[in-house]
Design a protein around this motif. Structure first.
Motif, PDB file in Angstrom:
ATOM      1  N   LEU A 100     -60.727 -30.613 -30.114  1.00 41.47           N
ATOM      2  CA  LEU A 100     -60.655 -30.771 -31.584  1.00 41.47           C
ATOM      3  C   LEU A 100     -61.895 -29.363 -31.106  1.00 41.47           C
ATOM      4  O   LEU A 100     -62.811 -29.855 -30.655  1.00 41.47           O
ATOM      5  CB  LEU A 100     -61.829 -32.267 -32.099  1.00 41.47           C
ATOM      6  CG  LEU A 100     -61.009 -33.210 -32.156  1.00 41.47           C
ATOM      7  CD1 LEU A 100     -61.792 -33.972 -32.587  1.00 41.47           C
ATOM      8  CD2 LEU A 100     -59.959 -33.033 -32.760  1.00 41.47           C
ATOM      9  N   VAL A 101     -61.347 -28.683 -32.383  1.00 39.39           N
ATOM     10  CA  VAL A 101     -61.791 -26.935 -31.747  1.00 39.39           C
ATOM     11  C   VAL A 101     -62.852 -27.329 -33.162  1.00 39.39           C
ATOM     12  O   VAL A 101     -61.674 -26.949 -34.490  1.00 39.39           O
ATOM     13  CB  VAL A 101     -60.640 -26.171 -31.845  1.00 39.39           C
ATOM     14  CG1 VAL A 101     -61.157 -24.432 -32.380  1.00 39.39           C
ATOM     15  CG2 VAL A 101     -59.678 -26.165 -29.916  1.00 39.39           C
ATOM     16  N   ASN A 102     -63.648 -26.475 -33.362  1.00 37.08           N
ATOM     17  CA  ASN A 102     -64.021 -26.578 -34.588  1.00 37.08           C
ATOM     18  C   ASN A 102     -65.089 -27.888 -35.423  1.00 37.08           C
ATOM     19  O   ASN A 102     -65.344 -28.004 -36.784  1.00 37.08           O
ATOM     20  CB  ASN A 102     -63.789 -25.657 -36.208  1.00 37.08           C
ATOM     21  CG  ASN A 102     -63.688 -23.757 -35.114  1.00 37.08           C
ATOM     22  OD1 ASN A 102     -64.413 -23.811 -34.158  1.00 37.08           O
ATOM     23  ND2 ASN A 102     -62.983 -22.894 -35.872  1.00 37.08           N
ATOM     24  N   SER A 103     -65.406 -28.563 -34.826  1.00 32.30           N
ATOM     25  CA  SER A 103     -65.639 -29.510 -35.102  1.00 32.30           C
ATOM     26  C   SER A 103     -66.357 -29.616 -35.290  1.00 32.30           C
ATOM     27  O   SER A 103     -67.518 -28.892 -34.504  1.00 32.30           O
ATOM     28  CB  SER A 103     -64.779 -30.420 -34.473  1.00 32.30           C
ATOM     29  OG  SER A 103     -65.950 -31.038 -33.312  1.00 32.30           O
ATOM     30  N   TYR A 104     -67.368 -30.473 -36.637  1.00 32.13           N
ATOM     31  CA  TYR A 104     -68.573 -31.014 -36.697  1.00 32.13           C
ATOM     32  C   TYR A 104     -69.887 -31.524 -36.048  1.00 32.13           C
ATOM     33  O   TYR A 104     -70.461 -31.420 -35.891  1.00 32.13           O
ATOM     34  CB  TYR A 104     -68.534 -31.201 -38.378  1.00 32.13           C
ATOM     35  CG  TYR A 104     -68.302 -29.963 -39.172  1.00 32.13           C
ATOM     36  CD1 TYR A 104     -66.572 -29.476 -39.451  1.00 32.13           C
ATOM     37  CD2 TYR A 104     -69.035 -29.320 -39.870  1.00 32.13           C
ATOM     38  CE1 TYR A 104     -66.763 -28.546 -39.803  1.00 32.13           C
ATOM     39  CE2 TYR A 104     -69.084 -28.810 -41.220  1.00 32.13           C
ATOM     40  CZ  TYR A 104     -67.613 -27.967 -40.855  1.00 32.13           C
ATOM     41  OH  TYR A 104     -67.012 -27.278 -42.198  1.00 32.13           O
ATOM     42  N   MET A 105     -69.065 -32.144 -34.923  1.00 28.33           N
ATOM     43  CA  MET A 105     -69.799 -33.133 -33.959  1.00 28.33           C
ATOM     44  C   MET A 105     -69.260 -33.534 -32.916  1.00 28.33           C
ATOM     45  O   MET A 105     -68.593 -33.754 -32.525  1.00 28.33           O
ATOM     46  CB  MET A 105     -70.172 -34.006 -35.156  1.00 28.33           C
ATOM     47  CG  MET A 105     -68.973 -35.598 -35.347  1.00 28.33           C
ATOM     48  SD  MET A 105     -69.337 -36.994 -35.931  1.00 28.33           S
ATOM     49  CE  MET A 105     -68.630 -37.596 -34.532  1.00 28.33           C
ATOM     50  N   GLN A 106     -70.491 -33.732 -31.822  1.00 27.68           N
ATOM     51  CA  GLN A 106     -69.777 -34.084 -30.651  1.00 27.68           C
ATOM     52  C   GLN A 106     -69.666 -35.523 -30.941  1.00 27.68           C
ATOM     53  O   GLN A 106     -69.884 -36.463 -31.317  1.00 27.68           O
ATOM     54  CB  GLN A 106     -70.871 -33.594 -29.556  1.00 27.68           C
ATOM     55  CG  GLN A 106     -71.386 -32.526 -29.702  1.00 27.68           C
ATOM     56  CD  GLN A 106     -70.025 -31.662 -28.816  1.00 27.68           C
ATOM     57  OE1 GLN A 106     -69.073 -31.392 -28.039  1.00 27.68           O
ATOM     58  NE2 GLN A 106     -69.893 -30.676 -29.961  1.00 27.68           N
ATOM     59  N   GLN A 107     -68.532 -36.001 -30.099  1.00 24.06           N
ATOM     60  CA  GLN A 107     -68.468 -37.842 -29.796  1.00 24.06           C
ATOM     61  C   GLN A 107     -69.835 -38.379 -29.856  1.00 24.06           C
ATOM     62  O   GLN A 107     -70.742 -38.256 -28.931  1.00 24.06           O
ATOM     63  CB  GLN A 107     -67.160 -37.557 -28.881  1.00 24.06           C
ATOM     64  CG  GLN A 107     -66.522 -39.166 -28.518  1.00 24.06           C
ATOM     65  CD  GLN A 107     -65.858 -39.844 -28.091  1.00 24.06           C
ATOM     66  OE1 GLN A 107     -65.356 -38.399 -27.454  1.00 24.06           O
ATOM     67  NE2 GLN A 107     -65.335 -40.818 -28.051  1.00 24.06           N
ATOM     68  N   LEU A 131     -64.488 -21.734 -32.773  1.00 24.56           N
ATOM     69  CA  LEU A 131     -63.999 -20.242 -32.199  1.00 24.56           C
ATOM     70  C   LEU A 131     -64.075 -19.862 -33.653  1.00 24.56           C
ATOM     71  O   LEU A 131     -63.714 -20.787 -35.075  1.00 24.56           O
ATOM     72  CB  LEU A 131     -62.556 -20.004 -32.814  1.00 24.56           C
ATOM     73  CG  LEU A 131     -61.626 -20.371 -30.832  1.00 24.56           C
ATOM     74  CD1 LEU A 131     -60.164 -21.041 -30.811  1.00 24.56           C
ATOM     75  CD2 LEU A 131     -62.023 -19.852 -29.760  1.00 24.56           C
ATOM     76  N   SER A 132     -64.684 -18.801 -34.391  1.00 20.32           N
ATOM     77  CA  SER A 132     -64.339 -18.612 -35.535  1.00 20.32           C
ATOM     78  C   SER A 132     -63.591 -17.515 -35.643  1.00 20.32           C
ATOM     79  O   SER A 132     -62.770 -17.213 -34.861  1.00 20.32           O
ATOM     80  CB  SER A 132     -65.640 -17.196 -35.738  1.00 20.32           C
ATOM     81  OG  SER A 132     -66.305 -16.024 -34.835  1.00 20.32           O
ATOM     82  N   SER A 180     -64.609 -19.898 -25.402  1.00 19.41           N
ATOM     83  CA  SER A 180     -63.682 -20.765 -25.646  1.00 19.41           C
ATOM     84  C   SER A 180     -62.352 -20.859 -26.150  1.00 19.41           C
ATOM     85  O   SER A 180     -61.300 -21.636 -25.659  1.00 19.41           O
ATOM     86  CB  SER A 180     -63.985 -21.063 -27.262  1.00 19.41           C
ATOM     87  OG  SER A 180     -65.569 -21.999 -26.919  1.00 19.41           O
ATOM     88  N   SER A 181     -61.817 -19.419 -26.842  1.00 20.14           N
ATOM     89  CA  SER A 181     -60.371 -18.836 -26.178  1.00 20.14           C
ATOM     90  C   SER A 181     -59.744 -18.966 -24.752  1.00 20.14           C
ATOM     91  O   SER A 181     -59.108 -19.811 -24.753  1.00 20.14           O
ATOM     92  CB  SER A 181     -60.217 -17.739 -27.148  1.00 20.14           C
ATOM     93  OG  SER A 181     -59.120 -17.589 -26.764  1.00 20.14           O
ATOM     94  N   GLN A 182     -60.981 -18.889 -24.433  1.00 20.08           N
ATOM     95  CA  GLN A 182     -59.882 -18.861 -22.404  1.00 20.08           C
ATOM     96  C   GLN A 182     -60.430 -20.374 -21.859  1.00 20.08           C
ATOM     97  O   GLN A 182     -58.887 -20.622 -21.423  1.00 20.08           O
ATOM     98  CB  GLN A 182     -60.920 -17.954 -22.100  1.00 20.08           C
ATOM     99  CG  GLN A 182     -60.757 -16.323 -21.762  1.00 20.08           C
ATOM    100  CD  GLN A 182     -61.597 -15.919 -21.171  1.00 20.08           C
ATOM    101  OE1 GLN A 182     -62.297 -16.441 -20.461  1.00 20.08           O
ATOM    102  NE2 GLN A 182     -61.867 -14.351 -21.386  1.00 20.08           N
ATOM    103  N   ALA A 183     -61.019 -20.713 -22.577  1.00 23.85           N
ATOM    104  CA  ALA A 183     -61.036 -22.338 -22.534  1.00 23.85           C
ATOM    105  C   ALA A 183     -59.599 -22.858 -22.971  1.00 23.85           C
ATOM    106  O   ALA A 183     -58.504 -23.649 -21.791  1.00 23.85           O
ATOM    107  CB  ALA A 183     -61.926 -22.925 -22.739  1.00 23.85           C
ATOM    108  N   LEU A 184     -59.569 -22.743 -24.293  1.00 23.94           N
ATOM    109  CA  LEU A 184     -58.388 -23.185 -24.849  1.00 23.94           C
ATOM    110  C   LEU A 184     -56.949 -23.227 -24.588  1.00 23.94           C
ATOM    111  O   LEU A 184     -56.291 -23.486 -24.028  1.00 23.94           O
ATOM    112  CB  LEU A 184     -58.878 -23.259 -26.681  1.00 23.94           C
ATOM    113  CG  LEU A 184     -56.906 -23.628 -27.040  1.00 23.94           C
ATOM    114  CD1 LEU A 184     -57.552 -24.974 -27.427  1.00 23.94           C
ATOM    115  CD2 LEU A 184     -57.691 -23.070 -28.621  1.00 23.94           C
TER     116      LEU A 184
END
Length: 186
Positions: A37-44, A76-77, A88-92
């Motif tokens: 989940l990218v750009n999510s509002y919370m950690q699990q 990602l912005s 984040s982009s490279q990790a994704l």
């Protein structure tokens, strides 16, 4: 003083044996689905975990033996110029390349980033023609900048979906299946 190293060795050996026995008797659950989940509002947290466990139970899985792995740490912005965006982009991209993502959740920026490079499965391969027509207003189309070719690669989830209920996204979230997904049937 003379027996000190031997005592430490024996204690470490006993601890290792106990650890191995515990791991054999209580194995980690098998991951049946990897969700990123990218750009999510919370950690699990426990509440988010419970919603995914309910999904598994509702679909006939045993949550003591099987689990869903959720990665909600990437961001990602829209401009994509910060160091965090680049990391984040490279990790994704790396996770997608090695098949560690079965379901991708995110906003239009995320879907466009992977979609324009052809990294997402075409929805026509997952949805029936009737479903494609039914969901026509909720489909995301990506365009390859080099060829101009367009394809439908993501679906906007309806209000009250699993991810908004768990608090990962406030309202709108898109879901896609990467080409490298190992579990496209779920």
């Amino acid at each position: 003083e003379y027996y000190k190293p031997a005592v430490f060795g024996i204690v470490a050996g006993v601890a290792l044996i106990i650890y191995i026995i515990v791991k054999i008797l209580n194995p980690d659950p098998e991951v049946v689905l990897n969700v990123t989940l990218v750009n999510s509002y919370m950690q699990q947290d426990a509440e988010g975990r419970a919603i995914f466990d309910d999904y598994l139970t509702d679909n006939g899985y045993n949550t003591e033996e099987e689990t869903i792995s959720v990665n909600s740490s990437l961001y990602l912005s829209a401009d994509g110029m910060s160091q965090m965006d680049m990391a984040s982009s490279q990790a994704l991209i790396a996770m997608n390349a090695v098949g560690e993502i079965d379901i991708l959740g995110g906003d239009e920026t995320v879907m466009n980033m992977l979609g324009v490079n052809g990294g997402l499965l075409e929805m026509e391969e997952v949805l029936t023609p009737e479903q494609m027509e039914q969901y026509a207003d909720r489909l995301f189309t990506a365009e390859n900048p080099e060829t101009g070719e367009k394809y439908v690669c993501a679906l906007k989830l309806p209000t009250g979906n699993l991810l908004t209920e768990a608090g990962y996204y406030p309202e709108e979230v898109w879901a896609a299946i990467p080409l490298t997904s190992k579990r496209q049937e779920l």
